[in-house]
Design an enzyme around this catalytic site. Structure first.
Site, short mmCIF file in Angstrom:
data_model
loop_
_atom_site.label_atom_id
_atom_site.label_comp_id
_atom_site.label_asym_id
_atom_site.label_seq_id
_atom_site.Cartn_x
_atom_site.Cartn_y
_atom_site.Cartn_z
N HIS A 106 -13.87 -34.61 113.57
CA HIS A 106 -12.68 -35.46 113.74
C HIS A 106 -11.88 -35.47 112.43
CE1 HIS A 106 -10.23 -38.64 115.57
NE2 HIS A 106 -10.23 -39.22 114.37
N ASP A 142 -14.54 -41.92 119.52
CA ASP A 142 -14.70 -41.66 118.09
C ASP A 142 -15.43 -42.81 117.38
OD1 ASP A 142 -13.21 -39.37 118.60
OD2 ASP A 142 -11.33 -40.35 118.07
N CYS A 707 -1.45 -17.34 63.87
CA CYS A 707 -2.91 -17.44 64.02
C CYS A 707 -3.65 -16.44 63.16
CB CYS A 707 -3.30 -17.29 65.49
SG CYS A 707 -2.67 -15.80 66.26
#
Length: 902
Positions: A106, A142, A707
């Protein structure tokens, strides 16, 4: 177990297939009768496997079970009923018959939204969480005990289709199969549903889907998306019933330009704009719908509402008429119940369903030179004549989308007008961040704000990842021929070149890069990188491998190089566009999709890049850009379960944290380019002019925000003083100033916090006893300027000898004449190993030193000489993995081995 599958649809088909893979015996499939001569996908799959298939029109008559139906069902002897998607009422005599009973899938978190149309009501109510439940069937609707539940986040613009495709379909299949596994193992729970919080809503039908305009915008939006596509929310417009599709909330509060459209009952007229129909709630807030459908079934883009009647018929060429007849045969193959396909034949009124739309889209791609339709295109051209007209316009290029509307921040600077997007870029659109959060990005030249930029939140990361995953798994990008992918990347590089002056200007004002350097390196190398990797797209290949044969049979083993999927990229602020290019080009060439976080202080070239990807024709969702905080956005990327690779350039401490998070979340593949303290050794037999020139560049290039900058220079004793003297002379010639001034050599540091760090770094060096020869202070002028600085007499134990400054600070130490091994030991006495360099005329010495230096890159008689074809990455705590070159592709590919016996 012996299982009866009771249900229908593609979902039922996939559950059936997975149960068989798990080794269960499907004793029977019970599904719906054929419709218009076509079997349900579940029935087709089972029939192909030789599994008994039963197509009962009903199981009950006048409230009682039909004996003949029950007898046929009982005869197959199931031990468990699995009901993945079932639209029929199954009697309790069948529900309770198997020894393990029956389980039902469901699509809601029970007890919420019991009954039909559960997904619709999840959206209509504006639930923040959705999901599914597998429960034990009982007599109620359900209400049976819960076996298993799984939940997901519901996004503000989710529709039934998006939440179903993203979560309820794939995870629902897995969950149903997991539930069966728990039953087989005797571990399946039965958790009684609470009545507190239980809701029941009826099935949504067209009659009760009329829009109530006397509500806030969000409530109307929820109603429209909750009814999209079935049954479709509608309202009266110009005397006819019009259905609204594709609703989304509008974050920007400014009223767009558009042509007014009166909507009876609405608080104010709608506006037909280039992006769609903007509507308003009773709170005055706007939302937008993309598509409209009229009572005759005709669907149009909402932006075309006033132009719908103006469309003229295209006259077909002989070749196009031949193509039309080819498509007529395709229609006939799909609509087998229709005797003749006339120009007026309506695809959907003739019985076509959503699966037929998918097939038609694929047939067009196969026959129409790779033309990629969207499902929406079919819904908007439902008759054969309309469909052919639409196809021909697209093939001619006459039906291109209107240019994307972007809310630019504009600046007249550098003798041009630069136009800068400043919102998040998600799924091909520039959008505001969740909650409209923004921040100011600052020009380091004078400390003033350039513009406000959207500040991404965790929910924005989730949206971007969902878009990237959809693009990879279901979109055009994932199906694209590698050569076509390369063609797109080449086109992107061409567009970057067309806009290089604008990109360089944005880079200068946002990062402080000197314009001439930005033009040549920041932007120039970015363009080269995309061109280089574009060429790799159709050259990514595996190999065949000889293995021991399984005699008397034979074996073939081969490898495939496959894209990883959704990749995250986090880049630094020193080379904003170039760092993006170094990682993103390889990532895209390999076929992945990307979610990228630029540095928070330098987001603007990344967002301009996003605009260019749209102009190049990249499909939606392939590239997503999220400016934001690393602690929030970067962390969520590290933790996100749908991201399979993360590439990072930045500091070593943050790299360690990312690596840890990636391991704990889902063991993501990681590549890291981290900190450095790169040694440069200058021997007395060097070319002094070149050593001075390159030594200057090794430290002061890009203001030292580099860097691989030489973090420490070792100069042989006999030339030390001369080298220092020459360097200081050159430093004094450097012009510090506005980075847009072509005569400037040295621009501002990237941001205020970094400037303050450099001032403190220099103060520490002086306190420890190093000799400050020049510089060491902030330049007394507006902006974030720091003087080019030189320290000598730096001893190995000092802070500035060990820690990276990431700024224009030259650290010079001398070493004894001829002590090659001694200086190598000092150079390698660091936890970093990103780059290194040596200057000498002695080739034997150069080769020996380059072999002994513990760094990913060694420069000999040069420095900063990187190239797109050469791999770049560090050793030790400077990172793992490579950017650039063929090796970079390995960071974004996975290898699959396939063994065949014949």
């Amino acid at each position: 177990m012996k299982i009866a599958v009771i249900g229908q649809s593609l979902f039922g088909q996939e559950v059936y297939k997975e149960l068989r893979k798990e080794g269960h015996t499907i004793v029977g499939v019970f599904t719906v009768p054929d419709k218009d001569g076509k079997a349900d996908p579940l029935a087709t799959e089972a029939e192909n496997d030789g599994v008994p298939v039963f197509k009962f029109p009903r199981w009950r008559l006048k409230g009682k079970a039909i004996a003949e139906v029950l007898n046929q069902y009982r005869a197959v002897g199931p031990e468990l009923n699995v009901m993945p998607f079932c639209s029929q009422f199954i009697p309790m005599e069948a529900i309770d018959f198997p020894k393990h009973g029956s389980i039902i899938y469901h699509p809601s978190l029970l007890p919420r939204h019991r009954g039909a149309s559960a997904i619709n009501w999840t959206l209509i109510h504006g639930d923040k969480k959705g999901g599914f439940t597998v429960f034990w069937a009982d007599e109620g609707l359900d209400t049976g005990p819960i076996l298993l539940q799984r939940e997901c986040e519901v996004y503000p613009d989710d529709t039934v289709n998006t939440i179903y495709k993203r979560f309820l379909f794939p995870e629902g299949i897995k969950g149903t199969v997991d539930a069966v596994r728990l039953i087989a193992e005797g571990k399946a729970p039965r958790i009684i549903q609470p009545e507190e919080g239980a809701t029941y809503e009826g099935i949504q039908k067209k009659d009760n889907a009329k829009i109530n305009w006397d509500q806030p915008a969000e409530a109307i939006h929820n109603w429209i998306r909750g009814n999209d596509k079935v049954p479709g929310a509608w309202a009266e417009v110009d005397g006819q019933k019009v259905t609204f599709y594709g609703s989304s909330l509008v974050d920007n509060a400014t009223t767009p330009n558009g042509q007014p459209l009166e909507i009876p009952g609405a608080s104010k007229p709608g506006l037909v704009t280039k992006n769609g129909l903007v509507l308003f709630g009773n709170d005055g807030k706007p939302f937008i719908v993309r598509n409209l459908q009229f009572e005759d079934g005709k669907m149009i883009a909402a932006s075309q509402y006033f132009k719908a009647a103006e469309s003229t018929t295209v006259e077909l060429t002989e070749e196009e008429r031949s193509f039309a007849e080819e498509m007529r045969v395709v229609w006939k193959g799909i609509l087998s119940n229709v005797e003749d396909i006339e120009d007026s034949t309506d695809f959907f009124k003739s019985g076509a369903a959503s699966m037929d739309v998918v097939r038609l889209v694929e047939e067009v791609k196969l026959r129409g030179s790779g033309l990629q339709l969207q499902n929406e295109d079919v819904y908007m051209a439902t008759t054969f004549q309309e469909f052919i007209q639409m196809l021909v316009r697209k093939l001619r290029g006459e039906d291109e989308e209107e240019e994307m509307v972007i809310d630019y921040a504009e600046r007249n600077v550098n003798n041009m007008t630069v136009r800068m997007p400043h919102q998040l870029f998600i799924n091909g659109q520039f959008v505001d961040a969740e909650g409209g959060k923004t921040y100011q990005t600052i020009n380091p030249n004078d400390g003033t704000a350039i513009c406000s930029v959207s500040l991404a939140q965790v929910s924005d990361v989730d949206k971007a990842v969902a878009a990237a995953k959809e693009a990879f798994e279901n979109g055009e990008w994932g199906k694209m021929n590698p050569r076509d992918r390369g063609r797109l990347i080449y086109k992107l590089a061409d567009l970057m070149e067309e806009h290089q002056e604008e990109l360089a200007t944005i880079e200068s004002i946002d990062s402080g890069a000197v314009y001439t350097l930005a033009l040549k390196t920041h932007i120039g190398m970015s363009i080269q990188t995309f061109r280089y990797f574009a060429g790799w797209c159709d050259k990514i290949q595996g190999c065949t491998i000889p293995i021991n044969q399984a005699r008397p049979n034979r074996n073939l083993t081969f490898t495939k190089r496959e894209p990883i999927g959704v990749c995250a990229i986090v880049i630094p602020w020193n080379y904003p566009l170039m760092m993006l290019a170094w990682k993103t080009a390889a990532c895209l060439a390999a076929g992945n999709t990307v979610v990228l976080k630029p540095a928070q202080v330098t987001p603007l070239t990344a967002l301009k890049f996003a605009e260019l990807t749209v102009k190049a024709g990249f499909p939606k969702g392939v590239v997503n850009i999220l400016p934001g905080a690393g602690s929030l956005v970067g962390q969520r990327m590290s933790d996100h379960p749908d991201i399979r690779k993360l590439g990072f350039t930045g500091s070593t401490p943050i790299g360690k944290q990312i690596m840890k998070s990636c391991a704990l979340s889902n063991v993501k593949k990681v590549s890291l380019e981290l900190g450095g303290k790169s040694p440069l050794i200058i021997f007395s037999d060097c070319d002094m002019d070149k050593a001075v020139r390159m030594g200057m560049s090794s430290v002061f290039f890009n203001k030292g925000e580099n860097c691989i900058a030489a973090g420490r220079l070792f100069v042989e004793e006999s030339i030390h003083d001369l080298f220092v003297k020459r360097v200081v002379e050159e430093v004094k010639k450097m012009k510090t100033g506005d980075p847009l001034d072509r005569a400037t050599d040295h621009g501002p540091q990237n941001h205020k916090a970094h400037l303050d760090k450099l001032v403190q770094y220099s103060q520490v060096g002086q306190k420890e006893g190093a000799t400050l020869v020049c510089g060491g202070k902030q330049v007394p002028r507006p902006g974030f300027f720091f003087e080019p600085t030189v320290f000598t007499n730096v001893e190995d134990h000092m802070y500035i000898a060990k820690e990276e400054s990431f700024g224009p600070i030259m650290i010079i130490s001398k070493f004894k004449e001829g002590d090659v091994d001694g200086v190598l030991k000092r150079a390698n006495d660091t936890e970093f190993g990103l780059a290194s360099g040596v200057f000498t005329r002695d080739i034997n010495k150069a080769m020996y030193v380059s072999e002994k230096l513990q760094a990913g890159t060694v420069f000999v008689n040069t420095y900063n000489k990187t190239d797109v074809a050469s791999p770049f990455g560090g050793f030790k705590q400077s990172g793992i993995g490579k950017d650039l070159g063929e090796e970079a592709l390995n960071e974004y590919l996975k290898t699959k081995a396939v063994t065949i016996e014949y």
